[in-house]
Design an enzyme around this catalytic site. Structure first.
Site, short mmCIF file in Angstrom:
data_model
loop_
_atom_site.label_atom_id
_atom_site.label_comp_id
_atom_site.label_asym_id
_atom_site.label_seq_id
_atom_site.Cartn_x
_atom_site.Cartn_y
_atom_site.Cartn_z
N GLY A 1 0.83 -1.20 0.00
CA GLY A 1 0.00 0.00 0.00
C GLY A 1 0.86 1.24 0.00
O GLY A 1 2.07 1.19 0.29
N GLU B 1 9.05 -3.22 7.71
CA GLU B 1 10.04 -2.73 6.74
C GLU B 1 11.28 -2.20 7.46
O GLU B 1 11.16 -1.57 8.50
CB GLU B 1 9.39 -1.59 5.97
N ALA C 1 1.99 5.59 4.31
CA ALA C 1 0.99 5.92 5.34
C ALA C 1 -0.38 5.30 5.09
O ALA C 1 -1.40 5.82 5.54
CB ALA C 1 0.88 7.43 5.54
N GLY D 1 -1.23 2.46 6.26
CA GLY D 1 -1.58 1.72 7.48
C GLY D 1 -0.99 0.32 7.54
O GLY D 1 -1.47 -0.54 8.27
N THR E 1 1.85 -0.72 8.82
CA THR E 1 2.42 -1.05 10.13
C THR E 1 1.32 -1.44 11.13
O THR E 1 1.48 -2.42 11.87
CB THR E 1 3.23 0.15 10.67
N THR E 2 0.22 -0.70 11.11
CA THR E 2 -0.90 -1.01 12.01
C THR E 2 -1.45 -2.40 11.72
O THR E 2 -1.74 -3.18 12.62
CB THR E 2 -2.05 0.01 11.83
N ARG F 1 5.58 -4.76 2.54
CA ARG F 1 6.07 -4.56 1.18
C ARG F 1 6.91 -5.74 0.71
O ARG F 1 6.96 -6.80 1.32
CB ARG F 1 6.87 -3.26 1.06
#
Ligand code: DCP
Length: 229
Positions: free
Chosen positions: A26, A50, A29, A31, A33-34, A103
């Site tokens: 994506g 990452e 920002a 999302g 990581t969330t 990613r």
């Protein structure tokens, strides 16, 4: 089915016996990581975020900041290092029955390198060298990905989140940059008009607030972990 896959982690494909790998993709920002944090609470799953801390500090240098300051000069430097660190993640031993990672080597090339080049910020020779490296890697090293989870956002939403989180290096990012990355992602994963997609794609709309996002992750749990065989 999901439980047995999680327990054994076995995935037999092309006669090869290995553990499933799920990549979260994506925009900046969006999302990711969330999402990874949410699923890291699930047992039997290994989550790799990452290596952005490495991109901000390699032997005391900050190639991420340099790239945003002067992409034409430092784009190759950052992207060469991104390619190395992401490859290192792909090749590291999987510790749990299932791996989820942020990613992939594919989006590093198809989204970020492509964007630098297409927007005229990367000299053709730099693009050629990075492309040669990338082609060599994917033809000579097996980089299995079994599912891509695409957090689909609007560029404006990412822009708002970016401003909120205030990462120093990213203060210079304009909305247009996020729009360009968005189009590259859509052409790759939704429209299938650019590069080969290395795995099936699960799309999760990701403009919603945190609570709704967490709810959606839960709703998609089964689909995510019943990795296609
Ligand atoms: N980046 C880059 N080139 C790449 C990969 C990332 O220039 N090949 C940059 C974009 C961001 C920073 O690195 O400035 C971190 O990127 P991510 O979008 O991957 O990480 P986020 O923390 O933004 O993800 P999210 O907010 O979705 O958790």
């Amino acid at each position: 089915h999901i439980n047995s896959q999680l327990r054994t982690g076995k995935l037999v494909r092309n006669g090869e016996d290995r553990k499933p790998v799920i990549c979260i993709e994506g925009n900046i920002a969006s999302g990711k990581t969330t999402c990874l944090e949410y699923f890291s609470k699930t047992s039997n799953i290994e989550v790799l975020t990452e290596p952005v801390s490495k991109w901000r500090n390699v032997r005391g240098h900050n190639p991420l900041a340099l790239m945003y300051e002067d992409p034409a000069r430092w784009g190759l430097t950052l992207q060469t290092y991104v390619q190395l660190t992401v490859l290192d993640h792909h090749l590291s031993q999987i510790a749990a029955p299932v791996r989820m990672m942020e990613r992939s080597i594919y989006s590093a090339k198809y989204i970020f390198v492509e964007n630098l080049y297409k927007s005229g910020k990367m000299p053709e020779v730099d693009y050629a060298v990075l492309s040669e490296w990338f082609e060599w890697i994917i033809s000579n090293i097996s980089i299995p990905v079994d599912l891509i989870v695409y957090l689909q956002t609007s560029p404006q939403k990412c822009f708002d989140r970016l401003k909120q989180r205030c990462r120093e290096e990213e203060k210079v990012i304009p909305l247009e940059y996020l729009q360009a990355l968005h189009h590259l992602y859509e052409d790759w994963l939704i429209n299938h008009t650019s590069f080969k997609v290395p795995a099936p794609v699960l799309v999760i709309p990701a403009d919603h607030d945190l609570q709704k996002m967490l709810h959606q992750y839960e709703e998609n749990r089964e689909k995510i972990f019943t990795v296609p065989r």
